[in-house]
Write a protein that holds these residues in place. Sequence first.
Motif, PDB file in Angstrom:
ATOM      1  N   VAL A 191       0.838  -1.268  -0.228  1.00 56.88           N
ATOM      2  CA  VAL A 191       0.102   0.017  -0.015  1.00 56.88           C
ATOM      3  C   VAL A 191       0.886   1.378  -0.070  1.00 56.88           C
ATOM      4  CG1 VAL A 191      -1.654   1.185   1.331  1.00 56.88           C
ATOM      5  CG2 VAL A 191      -1.925  -0.972   1.014  1.00 56.88           C
ATOM      6  N   VAL A 192       1.816   1.295   0.889  1.00 61.41           N
ATOM      7  CA  VAL A 192       2.966   2.331   0.836  1.00 61.41           C
ATOM      8  C   VAL A 192       4.376   1.790   0.196  1.00 61.41           C
ATOM      9  CG1 VAL A 192       4.225   3.936   1.964  1.00 61.41           C
ATOM     10  CG2 VAL A 192       1.830   3.639   2.844  1.00 61.41           C
ATOM     11  N   ALA A 193       4.858   2.305  -0.845  1.00 62.56           N
ATOM     12  CA  ALA A 193       5.787   1.629  -1.294  1.00 62.56           C
ATOM     13  C   ALA A 193       6.599   2.761  -2.055  1.00 62.56           C
ATOM     14  CB  ALA A 193       5.495   0.906  -2.470  1.00 62.56           C
ATOM     15  N   ASP A 194       8.130   2.456  -2.107  1.00 65.82           N
ATOM     16  CA  ASP A 194       9.066   3.142  -2.880  1.00 65.82           C
ATOM     17  C   ASP A 194       9.577   2.577  -4.250  1.00 65.82           C
ATOM     18  OD1 ASP A 194       9.842   5.410  -0.786  1.00 65.82           O
ATOM     19  OD2 ASP A 194      10.128   3.687   0.287  1.00 65.82           O
ATOM     20  N   ALA A 195       9.529   3.377  -5.329  1.00 62.60           N
ATOM     21  CA  ALA A 195       9.959   2.992  -6.471  1.00 62.60           C
ATOM     22  C   ALA A 195      11.421   2.636  -6.568  1.00 62.60           C
ATOM     23  CB  ALA A 195       9.401   3.976  -7.726  1.00 62.60           C
ATOM     24  N   SER A 196      11.784   1.895  -7.564  1.00 64.49           N
ATOM     25  CA  SER A 196      13.310   1.729  -7.806  1.00 64.49           C
ATOM     26  C   SER A 196      13.396   1.591  -9.235  1.00 64.49           C
ATOM     27  CB  SER A 196      13.917   0.360  -7.248  1.00 64.49           C
ATOM     28  OG  SER A 196      13.002  -0.796  -7.876  1.00 64.49           O
ATOM     29  N   CYS A 197      14.677   1.976  -9.889  1.00 66.88           N
ATOM     30  CA  CYS A 197      14.879   1.803 -11.395  1.00 66.88           C
ATOM     31  C   CYS A 197      14.690   0.088 -11.556  1.00 66.88           C
ATOM     32  CB  CYS A 197      16.106   2.313 -11.790  1.00 66.88           C
ATOM     33  SG  CYS A 197      16.399   2.335 -13.627  1.00 66.88           S
ATOM     34  N   VAL A 198      13.799  -0.173 -12.710  1.00 65.44           N
ATOM     35  CA  VAL A 198      13.596  -1.440 -13.106  1.00 65.44           C
ATOM     36  C   VAL A 198      14.799  -2.016 -14.030  1.00 65.44           C
ATOM     37  CG1 VAL A 198      11.326  -1.581 -12.862  1.00 65.44           C
ATOM     38  CG2 VAL A 198      12.377  -0.818 -15.089  1.00 65.44           C
ATOM     39  N   VAL A 229      -7.682  -3.738 -10.921  1.00 66.93           N
ATOM     40  CA  VAL A 229      -8.372  -3.097 -10.155  1.00 66.93           C
ATOM     41  C   VAL A 229      -7.916  -1.577 -10.332  1.00 66.93           C
ATOM     42  CG1 VAL A 229      -8.729  -4.953  -8.570  1.00 66.93           C
ATOM     43  CG2 VAL A 229      -6.810  -3.486  -8.062  1.00 66.93           C
ATOM     44  N   LEU A 230      -8.763  -0.725  -9.958  1.00 70.30           N
ATOM     45  CA  LEU A 230      -8.605   0.882 -10.014  1.00 70.30           C
ATOM     46  C   LEU A 230      -8.091   1.201  -8.727  1.00 70.30           C
ATOM     47  CD1 LEU A 230      -9.072   3.495 -11.746  1.00 70.30           C
ATOM     48  CD2 LEU A 230     -11.292   3.636 -10.816  1.00 70.30           C
ATOM     49  N   LEU A 231      -6.933   2.086  -8.800  1.00 70.74           N
ATOM     50  CA  LEU A 231      -6.424   2.473  -7.628  1.00 70.74           C
ATOM     51  C   LEU A 231      -6.399   4.064  -7.633  1.00 70.74           C
ATOM     52  CD1 LEU A 231      -3.085   0.218  -7.512  1.00 70.74           C
ATOM     53  CD2 LEU A 231      -5.392  -0.157  -6.473  1.00 70.74           C
ATOM     54  N   ASP A 232      -6.742   4.628  -6.340  1.00 71.30           N
ATOM     55  CA  ASP A 232      -6.591   5.817  -6.087  1.00 71.30           C
ATOM     56  C   ASP A 232      -5.502   5.979  -5.174  1.00 71.30           C
ATOM     57  OD1 ASP A 232      -6.783   8.399  -5.021  1.00 71.30           O
ATOM     58  OD2 ASP A 232      -9.054   8.227  -4.347  1.00 71.30           O
ATOM     59  N   VAL A 233      -4.320   7.013  -5.708  1.00 74.12           N
ATOM     60  CA  VAL A 233      -2.888   6.973  -5.024  1.00 74.12           C
ATOM     61  C   VAL A 233      -2.759   8.230  -4.755  1.00 74.12           C
ATOM     62  CG1 VAL A 233      -2.365   4.936  -6.205  1.00 74.12           C
ATOM     63  CG2 VAL A 233      -2.024   7.138  -7.128  1.00 74.12           C
ATOM     64  N   ARG A 243       1.159   6.103  -1.635  1.00 73.20           N
ATOM     65  CA  ARG A 243       0.295   5.251  -1.072  1.00 73.20           C
ATOM     66  C   ARG A 243      -1.131   5.231  -1.636  1.00 73.20           C
ATOM     67  NH1 ARG A 243      -1.058   4.971   4.696  1.00 73.20           N
ATOM     68  NH2 ARG A 243       0.842   6.109   5.330  1.00 73.20           N
ATOM     69  N   VAL A 244      -1.476   4.008  -1.431  1.00 70.29           N
ATOM     70  CA  VAL A 244      -2.612   3.659  -1.973  1.00 70.29           C
ATOM     71  C   VAL A 244      -3.829   3.763  -1.096  1.00 70.29           C
ATOM     72  CG1 VAL A 244      -3.967   1.733  -3.430  1.00 70.29           C
ATOM     73  CG2 VAL A 244      -1.771   1.836  -3.719  1.00 70.29           C
ATOM     74  N   ARG A 245      -4.742   4.781  -1.456  1.00 66.71           N
ATOM     75  CA  ARG A 245      -5.884   5.024  -0.668  1.00 66.71           C
ATOM     76  C   ARG A 245      -7.126   4.118  -0.844  1.00 66.71           C
ATOM     77  NH1 ARG A 245      -7.074  11.388  -0.843  1.00 66.71           N
ATOM     78  NH2 ARG A 245      -7.657  10.783  -3.054  1.00 66.71           N
ATOM     79  N   THR A 246      -7.395   3.805  -2.024  1.00 69.49           N
ATOM     80  CA  THR A 246      -8.570   3.197  -2.319  1.00 69.49           C
ATOM     81  C   THR A 246      -8.501   2.311  -3.492  1.00 69.49           C
ATOM     82  OG1 THR A 246      -9.876   4.768  -1.368  1.00 69.49           O
ATOM     83  CG2 THR A 246     -11.215   3.036  -2.866  1.00 69.49           C
ATOM     84  N   ALA A 247      -9.074   0.904  -3.496  1.00 63.68           N
ATOM     85  CA  ALA A 247      -8.867  -0.051  -4.518  1.00 63.68           C
ATOM     86  C   ALA A 247     -10.209  -0.430  -4.796  1.00 63.68           C
ATOM     87  CB  ALA A 247      -7.990  -1.050  -4.224  1.00 63.68           C
ATOM     88  N   GLU A 254      -2.168  -0.636   6.249  1.00 63.79           N
ATOM     89  CA  GLU A 254      -2.125   0.746   6.080  1.00 63.79           C
ATOM     90  C   GLU A 254      -3.280   1.706   5.695  1.00 63.79           C
ATOM     91  OE1 GLU A 254       0.756   2.338   6.515  1.00 63.79           O
ATOM     92  OE2 GLU A 254       2.302   0.583   6.700  1.00 63.79           O
ATOM     93  N   GLY A 255      -4.519   1.357   6.457  1.00 59.99           N
ATOM     94  CA  GLY A 255      -5.605   1.874   6.188  1.00 59.99           C
ATOM     95  C   GLY A 255      -6.600   1.854   4.691  1.00 59.99           C
ATOM     96  N   LEU A 256      -5.742   0.818   3.868  1.00 61.82           N
ATOM     97  CA  LEU A 256      -6.377   0.748   2.644  1.00 61.82           C
ATOM     98  C   LEU A 256      -8.047   0.296   2.682  1.00 61.82           C
ATOM     99  CD1 LEU A 256      -6.040   0.147  -0.599  1.00 61.82           C
ATOM    100  CD2 LEU A 256      -5.773  -2.240  -0.086  1.00 61.82           C
ATOM    101  N   ARG A 257      -8.808   1.101   1.695  1.00 63.34           N
ATOM    102  CA  ARG A 257     -10.125   0.495   1.447  1.00 63.34           C
ATOM    103  C   ARG A 257     -10.161  -0.062   0.251  1.00 63.34           C
ATOM    104  NH1 ARG A 257     -13.068   4.466   0.312  1.00 63.34           N
ATOM    105  NH2 ARG A 257     -15.097   3.556   0.942  1.00 63.34           N
TER     106      ARG A 257
END
Length: 255
Positions: free
Chosen positions: A46-53, A91-95, A114-118, A170-173
């Motif tokens: 839900v909370v994540a850091d990106a890295s170079c693929v 699924v549709l994510l609100d971030v 941070r993903v708030r809602t799926a 992490e409070g995901l809905r």
Amino acid sequence: MRLRLPEERPTEPPTGYKIAHPVLSQDGTRAGFTGVSLGGALPYGVVADASCVYGLRHAVPHRRCDCGFHCVHERSVAEGLLCTAEHRTAVLLDVLVLGRYIRFERGFRYARQRVRTATVGPCVCGTTAAALADAGWGRPGWHALAPSCAGCLRGRTSVSLACFARLAGEGLRVVAGAGAAAGAAFGAAPAAASGASERSPTGPAGTGLPPASLPAGLGVPELVAEAALLQARLDWFQTQLARLGRRGRGDVEHG
């Protein structure tokens, strides 16, 4: 002369929309998402850091690289991506866009989210989803999940929407999108699920038993969803018992 991008200092984190496939860890203790394009091989929480693929050692996002999370500004644009055949079960994510980001005409590329809602789409049969079930593919250590109604579970590994939200933390809905009403056998169609619920009776543990007690915060839609999942699991067990009974009688007749 080196060109510099204009800097923004927003008072609140920008928001955006994206699509992703929900995933469940092999041991059934964690839930997250995996992307549909460049970074699809790396599930995230839900909370994540990106890295170079590409494995390059530079700050994310880099102006001369494609690395980082991606999202679009408009919800309708993200919903349009769900129309393609390969993304129908996403699924549709609100971030929330956190950390460094680069703004584009249609969206952001950024370092942290941070993903708030799926929002979960309907089952393949068109009925409002009551659970997320094994989609038949995955990543190493992770099962990909797809929306499913109670009638289409058929013994597959699955978790209710409320359970997925709890495992992700992490409070995901997690909410169910529009779909056809569920059959009369299950009463009304489930509408939404929050992060304060128990595991579905058809979860990876495979016990088939309902939770010992229901936590506070469950409403009628959540209880209907849990009851529908339990009924589907019982129907599956009854089918298996009937098959075993017929097989046993056949062995006696030929003995």
